[in-house]
Motif scaffolding. Structure first.
Motif, PDB file in Angstrom:
ATOM      1  N   GLU A 181     -24.632 -12.797  40.007  1.00 53.74           N
ATOM      2  CA  GLU A 181     -25.925 -12.294  40.467  1.00 53.74           C
ATOM      3  C   GLU A 181     -25.893 -10.777  40.590  1.00 53.74           C
ATOM      4  OE1 GLU A 181     -26.697 -16.281  43.241  1.00 53.74           O
ATOM      5  OE2 GLU A 181     -26.230 -14.342  44.181  1.00 53.74           O
ATOM      6  N   PRO A 182     -26.926 -10.098  40.173  1.00 51.70           N
ATOM      7  CA  PRO A 182     -26.963  -8.639  40.329  1.00 51.70           C
ATOM      8  C   PRO A 182     -27.031  -8.250  41.802  1.00 51.70           C
ATOM      9  CG  PRO A 182     -29.087  -9.466  39.583  1.00 51.70           C
ATOM     10  CD  PRO A 182     -28.137 -10.614  39.525  1.00 51.70           C
ATOM     11  N   GLY A 183     -26.356  -7.164  42.154  1.00 52.96           N
ATOM     12  CA  GLY A 183     -26.403  -6.667  43.522  1.00 52.96           C
ATOM     13  C   GLY A 183     -25.423  -7.365  44.439  1.00 52.96           C
ATOM     14  N   HIS A 184     -25.458  -6.963  45.698  1.00 51.89           N
ATOM     15  CA  HIS A 184     -24.555  -7.507  46.720  1.00 51.89           C
ATOM     16  C   HIS A 184     -25.276  -8.639  47.451  1.00 51.89           C
ATOM     17  CE1 HIS A 184     -21.757  -7.928  49.952  1.00 51.89           C
ATOM     18  NE2 HIS A 184     -21.052  -6.850  49.616  1.00 51.89           N
ATOM     19  N   THR A 185     -24.951  -9.887  47.125  1.00 54.06           N
ATOM     20  CA  THR A 185     -25.642 -11.052  47.705  1.00 54.06           C
ATOM     21  C   THR A 185     -24.679 -11.989  48.429  1.00 54.06           C
ATOM     22  OG1 THR A 185     -25.422 -12.392  45.692  1.00 54.06           O
ATOM     23  CG2 THR A 185     -27.364 -10.962  45.862  1.00 54.06           C
ATOM     24  N   GLU A 186     -23.545 -11.456  48.908  1.00 54.82           N
ATOM     25  CA  GLU A 186     -22.535 -12.312  49.539  1.00 54.82           C
ATOM     26  C   GLU A 186     -23.088 -13.103  50.730  1.00 54.82           C
ATOM     27  OE1 GLU A 186     -18.229 -10.150  48.641  1.00 54.82           O
ATOM     28  OE2 GLU A 186     -19.095 -10.111  50.660  1.00 54.82           O
ATOM     29  N   THR A 187     -23.989 -12.505  51.480  1.00 50.88           N
ATOM     30  CA  THR A 187     -24.506 -13.169  52.688  1.00 50.88           C
ATOM     31  C   THR A 187     -25.718 -14.040  52.398  1.00 50.88           C
ATOM     32  OG1 THR A 187     -25.883 -11.255  53.213  1.00 50.88           O
ATOM     33  CG2 THR A 187     -23.664 -11.310  54.169  1.00 50.88           C
ATOM     34  N   ASP A 188     -26.094 -14.130  51.147  1.00 52.84           N
ATOM     35  CA  ASP A 188     -27.291 -14.889  50.764  1.00 52.84           C
ATOM     36  C   ASP A 188     -26.858 -16.171  50.064  1.00 52.84           C
ATOM     37  OD1 ASP A 188     -29.923 -15.451  50.481  1.00 52.84           O
ATOM     38  OD2 ASP A 188     -30.337 -13.982  48.913  1.00 52.84           O
ATOM     39  N   ALA A 189     -26.350 -17.120  50.862  1.00 54.62           N
ATOM     40  CA  ALA A 189     -25.805 -18.361  50.295  1.00 54.62           C
ATOM     41  C   ALA A 189     -26.161 -19.534  51.202  1.00 54.62           C
ATOM     42  CB  ALA A 189     -24.292 -18.255  50.140  1.00 54.62           C
ATOM     43  N   PHE A 190     -26.691 -20.602  50.599  1.00 55.01           N
ATOM     44  CA  PHE A 190     -27.174 -21.731  51.381  1.00 55.01           C
ATOM     45  C   PHE A 190     -26.702 -23.064  50.807  1.00 55.01           C
ATOM     46  CE2 PHE A 190     -30.169 -18.237  51.743  1.00 55.01           C
ATOM     47  CZ  PHE A 190     -30.305 -18.112  53.121  1.00 55.01           C
ATOM     48  N   ALA A 191     -26.730 -24.067  51.669  1.00 53.72           N
ATOM     49  CA  ALA A 191     -26.428 -25.440  51.264  1.00 53.72           C
ATOM     50  C   ALA A 191     -27.317 -26.372  52.072  1.00 53.72           C
ATOM     51  CB  ALA A 191     -24.953 -25.762  51.489  1.00 53.72           C
ATOM     52  N   VAL A 192     -27.422 -27.611  51.637  1.00 53.21           N
ATOM     53  CA  VAL A 192     -28.255 -28.602  52.325  1.00 53.21           C
ATOM     54  C   VAL A 192     -27.401 -29.800  52.712  1.00 53.21           C
ATOM     55  CG1 VAL A 192     -30.138 -30.273  52.045  1.00 53.21           C
ATOM     56  CG2 VAL A 192     -30.418 -27.929  51.223  1.00 53.21           C
ATOM     57  N   ALA A 193     -27.541 -30.234  53.962  1.00 60.34           N
ATOM     58  CA  ALA A 193     -26.944 -31.486  54.428  1.00 60.34           C
ATOM     59  C   ALA A 193     -28.075 -32.492  54.600  1.00 60.34           C
ATOM     60  CB  ALA A 193     -26.208 -31.282  55.750  1.00 60.34           C
ATOM     61  N   LEU A 194     -27.884 -33.715  54.106  1.00 65.48           N
ATOM     62  CA  LEU A 194     -28.954 -34.720  54.102  1.00 65.48           C
ATOM     63  C   LEU A 194     -28.478 -36.037  54.692  1.00 65.48           C
ATOM     64  CD1 LEU A 194     -31.786 -35.768  53.123  1.00 65.48           C
ATOM     65  CD2 LEU A 194     -30.661 -36.337  50.963  1.00 65.48           C
ATOM     66  N   ASP A 195     -29.219 -36.515  55.687  1.00 64.68           N
ATOM     67  CA  ASP A 195     -29.016 -37.864  56.219  1.00 64.68           C
ATOM     68  C   ASP A 195     -30.036 -38.768  55.549  1.00 64.68           C
ATOM     69  OD1 ASP A 195     -28.696 -40.195  57.709  1.00 64.68           O
ATOM     70  OD2 ASP A 195     -29.915 -39.455  59.372  1.00 64.68           O
ATOM     71  N   LEU A 196     -29.540 -39.642  54.693  1.00 67.50           N
ATOM     72  CA  LEU A 196     -30.389 -40.506  53.871  1.00 67.50           C
ATOM     73  C   LEU A 196     -30.549 -41.849  54.589  1.00 67.50           C
ATOM     74  CD1 LEU A 196     -31.637 -40.214  50.960  1.00 67.50           C
ATOM     75  CD2 LEU A 196     -29.674 -41.504  50.155  1.00 67.50           C
ATOM     76  N   GLY A 197     -31.399 -41.895  55.603  1.00 66.46           N
ATOM     77  CA  GLY A 197     -31.557 -43.101  56.405  1.00 66.46           C
ATOM     78  C   GLY A 197     -32.500 -44.102  55.770  1.00 66.46           C
ATOM     79  N   THR A 198     -32.327 -45.362  56.116  1.00 69.48           N
ATOM     80  CA  THR A 198     -33.220 -46.408  55.625  1.00 69.48           C
ATOM     81  C   THR A 198     -34.651 -46.151  56.086  1.00 69.48           C
ATOM     82  OG1 THR A 198     -31.378 -47.973  55.805  1.00 69.48           O
ATOM     83  CG2 THR A 198     -33.577 -48.901  55.541  1.00 69.48           C
ATOM     84  N   THR A 199     -34.795 -45.645  57.302  1.00 67.84           N
ATOM     85  CA  THR A 199     -36.107 -45.396  57.883  1.00 67.84           C
ATOM     86  C   THR A 199     -36.487 -43.925  57.851  1.00 67.84           C
ATOM     87  OG1 THR A 199     -35.841 -47.284  59.365  1.00 67.84           O
ATOM     88  CG2 THR A 199     -37.495 -45.653  59.979  1.00 67.84           C
ATOM     89  N   THR A 200     -35.527 -43.042  58.124  1.00 68.57           N
ATOM     90  CA  THR A 200     -35.822 -41.636  58.316  1.00 68.57           C
ATOM     91  C   THR A 200     -34.915 -40.760  57.470  1.00 68.57           C
ATOM     92  OG1 THR A 200     -36.435 -42.120  60.613  1.00 68.57           O
ATOM     93  CG2 THR A 200     -36.069 -39.824  60.053  1.00 68.57           C
ATOM     94  N   LEU A 201     -35.473 -39.700  56.916  1.00 72.09           N
ATOM     95  CA  LEU A 201     -34.709 -38.697  56.185  1.00 72.09           C
ATOM     96  C   LEU A 201     -34.654 -37.435  57.039  1.00 72.09           C
ATOM     97  CD1 LEU A 201     -36.468 -39.030  52.696  1.00 72.09           C
ATOM     98  CD2 LEU A 201     -34.468 -40.291  53.508  1.00 72.09           C
ATOM     99  N   VAL A 202     -33.468 -36.861  57.174  1.00 74.45           N
ATOM    100  CA  VAL A 202     -33.317 -35.607  57.907  1.00 74.45           C
ATOM    101  C   VAL A 202     -32.465 -34.669  57.061  1.00 74.45           C
ATOM    102  CG1 VAL A 202     -32.677 -34.506  60.079  1.00 74.45           C
ATOM    103  CG2 VAL A 202     -33.296 -36.927  60.078  1.00 74.45           C
ATOM    104  N   ALA A 203     -32.941 -33.441  56.885  1.00 69.85           N
ATOM    105  CA  ALA A 203     -32.209 -32.461  56.075  1.00 69.85           C
ATOM    106  C   ALA A 203     -32.111 -31.147  56.824  1.00 69.85           C
ATOM    107  CB  ALA A 203     -32.898 -32.246  54.734  1.00 69.85           C
ATOM    108  N   GLU A 204     -30.983 -30.478  56.647  1.00 75.16           N
ATOM    109  CA  GLU A 204     -30.737 -29.165  57.227  1.00 75.16           C
ATOM    110  C   GLU A 204     -30.462 -28.158  56.119  1.00 75.16           C
ATOM    111  OE1 GLU A 204     -28.472 -29.457  61.548  1.00 75.16           O
ATOM    112  OE2 GLU A 204     -27.305 -29.481  59.714  1.00 75.16           O
ATOM    113  N   LEU A 205     -31.005 -26.965  56.257  1.00 78.04           N
ATOM    114  CA  LEU A 205     -30.637 -25.852  55.388  1.00 78.04           C
ATOM    115  C   LEU A 205     -29.598 -25.027  56.128  1.00 78.04           C
ATOM    116  CD1 LEU A 205     -31.242 -24.342  52.689  1.00 78.04           C
ATOM    117  CD2 LEU A 205     -32.745 -22.863  54.038  1.00 78.04           C
TER     118      LEU A 205
END
Length: 613
Positions: A181-205
């Motif tokens: 990636e162009p420029g300094h982007t070391e601190t610009d990094a994300f991931a997603v955690a997902l709870d794939l429930g039968t009834t409910t979906l919950v996701a975190e960034l």
């Protein structure tokens, strides 16, 4: 010739769908991205998908005439799982959002071996005296040795380097160059955690640089329209040629939408999300991956997946970085899936020195016992009573649900989520009312709700007055007509209490068998860990009174640990070490198939009885 589709508008969300005449409203809502609560799986028996059709209402079906009053039908009320679209239609959906708990953040120890690393580098440009190939030049600057590079990136790398004047940020995932990636982007990094429930979906960034959650998104699992339990969904796959495709597309589309919403909330570009980790029960994970779950629907209930799945997110139709990674948790066996592995990982269960029990209370109750350094795990079909399904006045834990019931100063008191008029009873309230009825002698250990002429005279008068006859059968009134959201009384019936007995008995019997196999009694347990968002709303004393949790254990030993499925997915997306640990735990845990245990029927029959005081 193509049939003409008609417009269906949904209020107050202002969403719309174009569907063929004859389409059920619940399906039209799903097309518009709205999930309606259908805990009965679309049979029309729970009445929880009530909507008001303000324009274009179809003629009511026989089921609707049975469930709705003539006045309600005249006012446009319909059951979305029964009513069909006849022409252009305007629908008002009563709004209520699921109440979902998200576990607290773990410490930064999970970042020690993060699969994703970003490094800013400045490379000397090629010259006559330094004509090293571009990729080797980048490897030299990174000190990374040989890098694996996708052909798609390899085709772009020369242009990328020169446009960035050989200064930029390399994105590395386990020795693979994901991007430059162009420029300094070391601190610009994300991931997603997902709870794939039968009834409910919950996701975190998650912010990979800080290990903190920037945004959380939760919603009902849209697969509910195919049934509110995994067996219904497995049956849909087996009975429909494109059943698997339908269920997979439904869930991946919802997850993709959630990621978009997370990025919008956090102001993060989607292409800076480099990884996703997914945790769910065995069936949910296989549906998410597009793997046929049909073998799980027949003896010996064999899953296809065992070890965790690692692949490009795009292979799962999840749109993060074009070369971003996806990790789906390993499973233990049968219906004991990745969410259970995530629970073991998140709680550190395997590190406990004394006997410890982990119980995830839900439609499929998962139970894990640690004893003598060994893990044993089982799944039991508790049924959907704790989710409010198959309960005549039941509903999920959302606005309007009675979530707490107690008797104080001789009077029954209720607490309603959202401080609204009560609309029904959710699982925690169901446990409370059963416990209070047992304490005051209105409910017998056998589960019989006593009629008026058999009630104990010393019971509080307010409780005695709430015992009524409904269609010739005894019921217990929680709220009268004038107190409720829809003007109908909220009453608990004998059949409802039988459903609670079934759900409680299944989990109680599973616990008893795991303890017996380990040569332990409930009193030998050092701790009982109760997982799942639902568990956080349970009153320990009431759960013990009805036998859902072991009675012969001090109350302080029972701990609520929240959504451990999401917590485990978070660890897996942040830490390579955690993924390796999850794989190890899944293979180390012994899967106990309760259906093969000779004593399960007897234990279940005994567990159906509520404990004596």
């Amino acid at each position: 010739m193509r049939d003409t589709e008609v417009q269906v508008c949904f209020r107050p969300s202002d969403r719309e769908a174009y569907v063929l005449p004859g389409t059920r409203l619940v399906e039209a809502a799903a097309e518009a991205g709205l999930v309606l609560d259908v805990p009965c799986g679309g049979e029309g028996i729970c009445g929880r998908c009530r909507v008001r059709v303000v324009a274009g209402a179809a003629e009511p079906t026989p089921v609707e005439r049975e469930r709705l009053s003539p006045e309600e039908i005249a006012a446009g009320w319909r059951l979305a799982c029964q009513s069909v679209v006849a022409g252009p239609t305007d629908v008002v959906i009563p709004t209520a959002a699921p109440q979902i708990l998200v576990p607290e953040q773990r410490g930064r120890e999970s970042l020690l071996q993060s699969p994703v690393r970003k490094l800013y580098v400045e490379l000397p440009p090629p010259s006559r005296g330094d004509d090293l190939p571009d990729v080797l030049r980048l490897e030299r600057a990174l000190g990374a040795g040989s890098l694996a590079i996708d052909l798609s990136l390899l085709r772009q790398i020369a242009v990328r380097l020169r446009e960035a004047e050989f200064r930029g940020t390399a994105v590395l995932v386990d020795g693979r160059l994901l991007d430059f990636e162009p420029g300094h982007t070391e601190t610009d990094a994300f991931a997603v955690a997902l709870d794939l429930g039968t009834t409910t979906l919950v996701a975190e960034l998650l912010d990979l640089a800080a290990g903190a959650a920037w945004a959380v998104e939760a919603r009902l699992n849209p697969q509910i329209r195919f049934g509110d339990d995994v067996l219904s969904r497995i049956l849909h796959v087996r009975q429909n040629a494109d059943g698997l495709g339908e269920l997979r597309a439904t869930i991946t589309s919802a997850v993709d939408e959630m990621i978009g919403e997370l990025c919008r909330k956090a102001g993060a570009p989607r292409e800076r999300v480099y990884a996703i980790a997914v945790s769910g029960n065995t069936t949910m994970q296989q549906l998410f991956c597009g793997v046929d779950p049909s073998p799980l629907g027949e003896v010996p209930f064999t899953p296809t997946l065992g070890r965790g799945v690692e692949c490009r997110a795009e292979k799962l139709d999840i749109h993060i970085h074009p070369r971003g990674d996806a990790y789906v948790m390993p499973v233990i066996g049968g219906f004991v899936g990745g969410d259970t592995v995530a629970g073991i990982l998140a709680t550190g269960l395997q590190e406990c020195e004394k006997p410890t029990l982990l119980v995830d209370i839900g439609t499929n109750g998962e139970i894990v016992l640690l004893a003598d350094g060994r893990l044993s795990a089982a799944s039991t079909a508790a049924g959907p009573a704790f989710e409010g399904a198959r309960i005549s006045c039941g509903m999920r834990g959302c606005a309007g649900a009675i979530e707490k019931v107690l008797v104080a100063d001789g009077r029954l008191q209720i607490n309603v989520i959202g401080d609204a008029r009560p609309a029904g009873l959710c699982g925690s309230g169901l446990i409370d009312v059963a416990a209070e009825l047992l304490r005051h002698g209105l409910l017998t250990p056998q589960g019989r709700l006593l009629p008026k002429d058999e009630l104990p005279r010393d019971a509080p008068a307010d409780l005695l007055d709430r015992v009524v006859l409904r269609e010739g059968k005894t019921a217990f009134r929680l709220a009268a007509e004038g107190e409720t959201a829809d003007g109908r009384p909220i009453e608990l019936t004998q059949r409802d209490l039988r459903e609670l007995q079934l759900a409680t008995g299944a989990i109680r019997a599973g616990i008893a068998i795991l303890l017996r196999r380990a040569g332990l009694t409930p009193g030998d347990l050092d701790r009982v860990l109760v997982a799942g968002g639902f568990g956080n709303f349970i009153r320990r004393s009431n759960a013990q009174r009805i036998g859902l949790l072991p009675c012969r254990i001090e109350r302080h030993r029972i701990r609520f640990v929240g959504n451990t499925s999401l917590a485990g997915a978070r660890l897996a997306v942040l830490s390579r070490q955690s993924r390796e640990k999850a794989e190890e735990l899944a293979r180390a845990a012994e899967h106990i198939d309760l259906s093969c245990d000779a004593d399960f029927s007897r234990e279940f029959a005994e567990a159906m009885m509520f404990p004596e005081e």
